[in-house]
Scaffold this active site. Structure first.
Site, PDB file in Angstrom:
ATOM      1  N   GLY A 154      84.158   3.311  91.576  1.00 11.83           N
ATOM      2  CA  GLY A 154      83.878   4.626  90.992  1.00 11.83           C
ATOM      3  C   GLY A 154      83.556   4.413  89.517  1.00 11.83           C
ATOM      4  O   GLY A 154      83.174   3.319  89.106  1.00 11.83           O
ATOM      5  N   ARG A 237      97.090   3.199  91.172  1.00 10.97           N
ATOM      6  CA  ARG A 237      98.361   3.797  91.551  1.00 10.97           C
ATOM      7  C   ARG A 237      99.229   2.709  92.178  1.00 10.97           C
ATOM      8  O   ARG A 237      98.752   1.903  92.993  1.00 10.97           O
ATOM      9  CB  ARG A 237      98.170   4.924  92.570  1.00 10.97           C
ATOM     10  CG  ARG A 237      97.702   6.229  91.971  1.00 10.97           C
ATOM     11  CD  ARG A 237      98.775   6.882  91.085  1.00 10.97           C
ATOM     12  NE  ARG A 237      98.333   8.136  90.513  1.00 10.97           N
ATOM     13  CZ  ARG A 237      97.725   8.272  89.327  1.00 10.97           C
ATOM     14  NH1 ARG A 237      97.483   7.209  88.575  1.00 10.97           N
ATOM     15  NH2 ARG A 237      97.371   9.467  88.884  1.00 10.97           N
ATOM     16  N   GLU A 266     107.312   4.178  90.665  1.00 10.34           N
ATOM     17  CA  GLU A 266     107.274   4.454  89.235  1.00 10.34           C
ATOM     18  C   GLU A 266     108.241   5.580  88.863  1.00 10.34           C
ATOM     19  O   GLU A 266     108.314   6.553  89.604  1.00 10.34           O
ATOM     20  CB  GLU A 266     105.830   4.858  88.881  1.00 10.34           C
ATOM     21  CG  GLU A 266     105.466   4.513  87.471  1.00 10.34           C
ATOM     22  CD  GLU A 266     103.975   4.677  87.235  1.00 10.34           C
ATOM     23  OE1 GLU A 266     103.185   3.963  87.883  1.00 10.34           O
ATOM     24  OE2 GLU A 266     103.640   5.527  86.404  1.00 10.34           O
ATOM     25  N   HIS A 284     102.168   2.133  82.533  1.00 11.65           N
ATOM     26  CA  HIS A 284     101.175   3.153  82.889  1.00 11.65           C
ATOM     27  C   HIS A 284     100.470   3.687  81.627  1.00 11.65           C
ATOM     28  O   HIS A 284     100.486   4.901  81.362  1.00 11.65           O
ATOM     29  CB  HIS A 284     101.819   4.293  83.692  1.00 11.65           C
ATOM     30  CG  HIS A 284     100.829   5.022  84.569  1.00 11.65           C
ATOM     31  ND1 HIS A 284     101.149   5.605  85.759  1.00 11.65           N
ATOM     32  CD2 HIS A 284      99.507   5.272  84.388  1.00 11.65           C
ATOM     33  CE1 HIS A 284     100.075   6.190  86.279  1.00 11.65           C
ATOM     34  NE2 HIS A 284      99.063   5.984  85.457  1.00 11.65           N
TER      35      HIS A 284
HETATM   36  C1  DGY Z   1      95.320   9.290  85.740  1.00 11.83           C
HETATM   37  O1  DGY Z   1      94.525   9.910  85.039  1.00 11.83           O
HETATM   38  O2  DGY Z   1      95.468   9.533  86.930  1.00 11.83           O
HETATM   39  C2  DGY Z   1      96.104   8.208  85.071  1.00 11.83           C
HETATM   40  O3  DGY Z   1      96.884   7.504  85.930  1.00 11.83           O
HETATM   41  C3  DGY Z   1      96.898   8.764  83.903  1.00 11.83           C
HETATM   42  O4  DGY Z   1      96.028   8.886  82.875  1.00 11.83           O
END
Ligand code: DGY
Length: 328
Positions: A154, A237, A266, A284
């Site tokens: 992406g 993730r 997390e 993160h």
């Molecule tokens: C998102 O945007 O999903 C990131 O993990 C946090 O900025």
């Protein structure tokens, strides 16, 4: 009367966005627990400004029957039940295009740190324990010229591919839908299916959203299909990787190293990963720059305000049903 918006955390945004938000809505800070503890539904709340740390559930939405828009501060929305929101006539929005570069920068940082043992090296220096240069000390693996496999090409994956070109890295990718030959040529990337990509890549970097299909995508079986000595990077993730299987592969030396910005449970890290010398971890922070977080704030507010006005937000992820029966 201004509509009430519940905001779950302080966020950066420009003064303009701040002004627009406060002139259009009455913003109140809230927490999921407070909302759930309310004995009655909160009928005046029309918007939610939240992020991945505040999961949306059916029970939460039951307390908020007049919400028209959930504006997520971030791009991943695995913490929001999209079909349910759609069914309840709620727009869900995210912040596409705001954080691609910041996340891609961090991805390159993790690739280099994991390959070149930068954290181990830092720890030696921080302990003032360096005993001097020797030819065999802290040898890592070269990044330049290594084959990079991108899972999910992406916008973030494309930014990673562009950066990898500067390191002379051949780039493979796998996607639900391959790019056009022109775009592949422009980005210098080649399509492989998942198994082929694992078998050919020296470094695999994950940039796919977390969905029921991708949860645990990297497990004992798929990690075993990666090249011996490969490196796994995850800035997407945590639950895309089964961390127990990753720790096992790192301990056995099947994988050379891993670079992780996100974690399966997390904010906790799997105990088997803690203390491993060949895992580089960040908290993160993929999108955590002042510039990016401010841009995310403006984008979130813009989407929120459109949703409150009953207009389609530019970053809408769904088309809610029964919008017409909701008061504007
Ligand atoms: C998102 O945007 O999903 C990131 O993990 C946090 O900025």
């Amino acid at each position: 009367m201004k509509p009430i918006v519940l905001q779950f955390d302080d966020i950066l945004m420009t003064a303009d966005a701040q002004e627009q938000l406060h002139s259009a809505a009455l913003v109140q800070f809230a927490s999921v627990d407070e909302i759930l503890a309310s004995p009655d539904p909160l009928l005046d709340v029309q918007g939610l400004l939240l992020n991945l740390a505040h999961p949306v559930t059916a029970t939460l939405l039951d307390k908020l029957p007049n919400v028209k828009v959930i504006a997520n501060y971030g791009v991943g929305v695995d913490h929001i039940p999209l079909p349910l929101a759609t069914e309840r006539g709620i727009w869900v929005t995210n912040t596409p295009g705001m954080l691609d570069k910041a996340v891609a920068d961090l991805t390159m940082g993790l690739i280099i740190a994991a390959s070149r043992r930068m954290v181990e090296s830092h720890q030696v220096m921080a302990a003032n324990a360096f005993t001097g240069w020797t030819p065999m000390y802290q040898l890592g693996v070269e990044v330049s010229g290594k084959t990079l496999g991108i899972i999910g090409l992406g916008e973030i994956g494309k930014q990673v591919a562009r950066r990898a070109a500067g390191f002379d890295m051949p780039v493979l990718y796998c996607n639900r839908k391959p790019l056009s030959p022109e775009e592949e040529l422009r980005l210098g990337v080649s399509y492989r299916n998942f198994e082929q990509l694992l078998a050919e890549s020296d470094i695999v970097s994950i940039h796919t959203p977390l969905t029921p299909e991708t949860r645990g995508l990297f497990n004992a079986v798929t990690i075993a299909r990666m090249k011996r000595g490969a490196i796994l990077i995850n800035t997407s993730r945590g639950a895309l990787i089964q961390e127990a299987a990753l720790a096992d592969a790192l301990k056995r030396g099947h994988l050379y190293a891993a670079g992780l910005d996100v974690f399966e449970q997390e904010p906790k890290v799997h105990p088997d990963l803690v203390g491993l010398p060949n895992v580089v971890m960040a908290a993160h922070i993929g999108s955590a720059t002042n510039e990016t977080r401010r841009a995310m704030g403006d984008c979130t507010v813009h989407n929120l305000l459109c949703g409150l006005k009953g207009e389609k937000p530019p970053a809408a992820l769904n088309v809610p049903v029964m919008l017409s029966v909701k008061p504007l």
